[in-house]
Design an enzyme around this catalytic site. Structure first.
Site, PDB file in Angstrom:
ATOM      1  N   GLN A 243       0.884  -1.688   0.189  1.00  0.00           N
ATOM      2  CA  GLN A 243      -0.318   0.145  -0.324  1.00  0.00           C
ATOM      3  C   GLN A 243       0.958   0.864   0.365  1.00  0.00           C
ATOM      4  O   GLN A 243       1.975   1.411   0.102  1.00  0.00           O
ATOM      5  CB  GLN A 243      -0.689   0.017   1.311  1.00  0.00           C
ATOM      6  CG  GLN A 243      -2.061  -1.294   1.195  1.00  0.00           C
ATOM      7  CD  GLN A 243      -2.956  -1.176   2.203  1.00  0.00           C
ATOM      8  OE1 GLN A 243      -4.042  -0.223   2.322  1.00  0.00           O
ATOM      9  NE2 GLN A 243      -4.020  -1.914   2.768  1.00  0.00           N
ATOM     10  N   LYS A 259       2.189   8.066   6.397  1.00  0.00           N
ATOM     11  CA  LYS A 259       0.909   6.820   5.817  1.00  0.00           C
ATOM     12  C   LYS A 259      -0.380   7.358   6.162  1.00  0.00           C
ATOM     13  O   LYS A 259      -0.559   7.965   6.868  1.00  0.00           O
ATOM     14  CB  LYS A 259       0.638   5.512   6.481  1.00  0.00           C
ATOM     15  CG  LYS A 259       2.100   4.351   6.962  1.00  0.00           C
ATOM     16  CD  LYS A 259       1.181   3.177   7.206  1.00  0.00           C
ATOM     17  CE  LYS A 259       2.639   2.115   6.805  1.00  0.00           C
ATOM     18  NZ  LYS A 259       2.511   0.272   7.770  1.00  0.00           N
ATOM     19  N   GLU A 280      -4.970  -0.289   5.161  1.00  0.00           N
ATOM     20  CA  GLU A 280      -3.902   0.424   5.913  1.00  0.00           C
ATOM     21  C   GLU A 280      -4.566   1.357   6.909  1.00  0.00           C
ATOM     22  O   GLU A 280      -5.431   2.365   6.405  1.00  0.00           O
ATOM     23  CB  GLU A 280      -2.459   0.613   5.899  1.00  0.00           C
ATOM     24  CG  GLU A 280      -2.309  -0.488   5.540  1.00  0.00           C
ATOM     25  CD  GLU A 280      -0.018  -0.678   5.490  1.00  0.00           C
ATOM     26  OE1 GLU A 280      -0.154   0.584   4.992  1.00  0.00           O
ATOM     27  OE2 GLU A 280       0.134  -2.159   5.945  1.00  0.00           O
ATOM     28  N   ALA A 363       6.165   8.028  10.841  1.00  0.00           N
ATOM     29  CA  ALA A 363       7.152   6.897  12.136  1.00  0.00           C
ATOM     30  C   ALA A 363       8.416   7.141  11.862  1.00  0.00           C
ATOM     31  O   ALA A 363       8.632   7.681  11.171  1.00  0.00           O
ATOM     32  CB  ALA A 363       6.393   5.380  11.900  1.00  0.00           C
ATOM     33  N   LEU A 366      14.206   3.875  11.753  1.00  0.00           N
ATOM     34  CA  LEU A 366      15.204   3.280  11.912  1.00  0.00           C
ATOM     35  C   LEU A 366      16.677   3.761  11.212  1.00  0.00           C
ATOM     36  O   LEU A 366      16.770   4.347  10.493  1.00  0.00           O
ATOM     37  CB  LEU A 366      14.996   2.126  12.384  1.00  0.00           C
ATOM     38  CG  LEU A 366      13.473   1.093  12.650  1.00  0.00           C
ATOM     39  CD1 LEU A 366      13.600   0.049  12.513  1.00  0.00           C
ATOM     40  CD2 LEU A 366      13.919   1.716  14.278  1.00  0.00           C
ATOM     41  N   ASP A 432      -1.956  -9.384  10.522  1.00  0.00           N
ATOM     42  CA  ASP A 432      -0.821  -9.188   9.862  1.00  0.00           C
ATOM     43  C   ASP A 432       0.808  -9.544   9.818  1.00  0.00           C
ATOM     44  O   ASP A 432       1.326  -8.447   9.029  1.00  0.00           O
ATOM     45  CB  ASP A 432      -1.531  -8.135   8.781  1.00  0.00           C
ATOM     46  CG  ASP A 432      -0.198  -8.107   7.031  1.00  0.00           C
ATOM     47  OD1 ASP A 432       0.203  -8.706   6.900  1.00  0.00           O
ATOM     48  OD2 ASP A 432      -0.828  -6.359   7.262  1.00  0.00           O
ATOM     49  N   ASP A 452       5.070  -2.191  11.238  1.00  0.00           N
ATOM     50  CA  ASP A 452       4.104  -2.577   9.865  1.00  0.00           C
ATOM     51  C   ASP A 452       2.949  -2.984  11.106  1.00  0.00           C
ATOM     52  O   ASP A 452       2.089  -4.214  10.920  1.00  0.00           O
ATOM     53  CB  ASP A 452       4.234  -3.034   9.031  1.00  0.00           C
ATOM     54  CG  ASP A 452       3.313  -3.065   8.134  1.00  0.00           C
ATOM     55  OD1 ASP A 452       2.871  -2.246   8.054  1.00  0.00           O
ATOM     56  OD2 ASP A 452       3.045  -3.906   7.097  1.00  0.00           O
TER      57      ASP A 452
END
Length: 561
Positions: A243, A259, A280, A363, A366, A432, A452
């Site tokens: 997505q 997102k 999502e 988010a 990292l 998921d 996720d």
């Protein structure tokens, strides 16, 4: 007569002199006042006047440079305590702030929030985090227990190890660094002093063998505020996945994964949809971070909600031509786009603003894989992702016996870490979970990174017991996890209450609740189901609890009875 005229002339001269003296005094007073005001006003500092970084960025350096060259003049956003309200009105002020000014405002905002919470009264969330169960003693971290470390200048000159240079943050020559210029990026002076590091860099340097962040680290609040308010410098579509998601770049080389909101936050997933067919949810990513933190895992990168302007903060600044070609204006007058991805990226499934304002989750990224490589592991309890076939664990009740004999689940904490993740997924109804990741540096003795969660919190009216298969089949659970679950089941620390309070601290909570009351109530119901499974296992097996807390008696702890 002559004397009378002479007296009049003398009086006129004296009057003129008096007026001149008064005028001079007034001018002198205005001059002194202006001098005093000038001395009290600090010189204005723009982002371009801050010294350029003399530190090699420990993450995202390659992707940041690719998005830095934009043909558009980049607008600026304010560091505003009510940022989401302003963006909802699609306003873009032109005032620029330096990094130091932004840091001062962040500190003030954090302090104001704490004072507001104290005024409102008792905080269940703060009381929870002050409880002994959340403050159990831990072994001291050694030097090799940190993912990344700042290398001192002297050490960097004496060491010739390429591996250490790759894993550590190297402080370079400031003159060489400042000679490079990239359009739109702030010139900041990063040194070995942690106070000069932006929040995203402090987050990277705080990752250890056992958790992504320390809950008590004050940088966590600065980081979430940074994500919610920082000016967006670039936006490109992130490759991979099924997505749409975007990679945002900030002026001080930070990045975030976006997102977007694709459906109403209270819309419940259709019962006829398979778990891999659902959209999502941006609010699921935010709520998952808060739930992971409330459970004491600290394994999800910090996520924050934000209102952005689709036109000025994505369309006008993106350098991704594939993305820019997918923008259009809907018949309702809303600005929409759909990008390019494996599924759900089409004009029939667009992301639309209202008409420009769009809710998103951001988010924290990292560290870059070149600095901190990660290994992807396929979950033993991965679903088949087929409409007709079943996975092995769904057909074999004794499947865990096979897993226990398979490395890395045959020793160490990997199995109970996986069960922790199953408990988290069950509470938020996330089906998921097909893979998880770990940092290669730490080998098998480390935590699992929880990533996720866009398909979580889809249904509140029903639970999915199959998510708890690892716990049911293995009948193992970490003692510290069980302590916290028991505590969250008590009325004084009810999970739904502390989650509600935690979510209220997110900027998007001012727009609408991130989770409905039905979802919060479902958390309490599912927590009771987890404890019931543990109780059933205890009735069938003797060795249920993985004792990671030697000397801590669960049954006799007066605070958790």
């Amino acid at each position: 007569m002559i004397r009378q005229n002479l007296g009049r002339s003398t009086r006129s001269i004296c009057l003129v002199l008096a007026c001149l003296s008064l005028a001079l005094h007034i001018l002198l007073a205005f001059f002194c006042l202006s001098v005093l005001q000038t001395a009290c006003i600090l010189p204005a500092t723009s982002t371009s006047s801050i010294a350029r970084t003399d530190t090699q960025s420990i993450s995202h350096s390659s992707s940041s440079s690719s998005t830095a060259s934009s043909s558009h003049k980049l607008p600026t956003n304010p560091q505003n305590e009510e940022h989401h309200k302003l963006i909802a009105k699609a306003l873009r002020p032109e005032e620029k702030h330096s990094y130091n000014d932004a840091t001062e405002k962040e500190n003030k905002l954090i302090g104001d929030r704490k004072e507001t919470q104290k005024v409102k009264g008792h905080s269940k969330l703060e009381a929870l985090f002050e409880h002994s169960v959340y403050n159990l003693p831990r072994p001291d971290l050694r030097e090799d227990d940190w993912l990344l470390r700042v290398k001192k200048n002297e050490y960097a000159r004496d060491s010739g190890s390429e591996e250490e240079e790759r894993e550590d943050d190297i402080i370079n020559d400031s003159q060489e660094s400042t000679s490079q210029e990239e359009e739109g990026y702030d010139k900041v002076n990063w040194t070995s002093d942690v106070e000069t590091h932006p929040p995203w860099l402090r987050f990277h340097l705080g990752i250890s063998r056992w958790e992504l962040y320390n809950r008590k680290d004050p940088n966590l609040a600065r980081l979430t505020h940074y994500l919610a308010t920082q000016r967006i410098l670039g936006a490109v579509q992130k490759t991979g996945g099924t997505q749409l998601k975007l990679l945002l770049s900030f002026p001080n080389y930070g990045q975030a994964l976006l997102k977007p909101m694709k459906q109403h936050r209270d819309a419940e997933t259709d019962v006829n949809l398979f778990y891999f067919s659902d959209f999502e949810r941006h609010n699921a990513e935010i709520a998952a971070f808060h739930l992971d933190r409330v459970l004491g895992f600290n394994r999800i990168p910090p996520v924050v909600g934000r209102l952005i302007n689709v036109t000025t903060e994505i369309r006008e600044i993106t350098t991704d031509h594939r993305l820019s070609r997918t923008f259009f204006t809907s018949p309702a007058g809303n600005v929409c786009f759909y990008g390019q991805c494996e599924y759900y990226c089409s004009s029939e499934n667009p992301v639309c603003g209202q008409p420009h304002a769009l809710e998103v989750s951001l988010a924290t990224m990292l560290p870059d894989l070149t600095l901190a490589p990660r290994r992807s592991w396929r979950s033993p309890w991965r679903r088949s992702y087929s409409r007709t076939k079943l996975a092995k664990w769904e057909k074999n009740p004794a499947y865990c016996d096979t897993v226990k004999q398979t490395p890395p689940y045959s020793h160490g904490t990997r199995l109970v870490d996986l069960i922790d993740m199953a408990v988290l997924d069950f509470l938020m109804s996330n089906m998921d979970r097909h893979h998880y990741e770990t940092f290669e540096k730490f080998g098998n003795e480390t935590f699992l990174i929880h990533l996720d969660h866009g398909r979580a919190f889809g249904r509140h009216s029903q639970d999915e017991p199959s998510i708890l298969a690892p716990l049911k089949q293995c009948c193992r659970i970490r003692r510290s996890t069980l302590l916290r679950l028991h505590l969250l089941s008590l009325p004084g620390f009810r999970l739904s209450d502390v989650m509600r309070e935690s979510l209220l601290r997110d900027p998007l909570a001012g727009v609408a609740p991130l989770l409905s009351e039905a979802h919060l109530s479902a958390l309490d119901r599912r927590l009771a189901a987890v404890l019931q499974v543990v109780q059933t296992c205890q009735g069938q097996h003797r060795d249920v609890i993985y004792d990671d807390l030697e000397g801590y008696d669960l049954d006799n702890d007066p605070e958790t009875d």
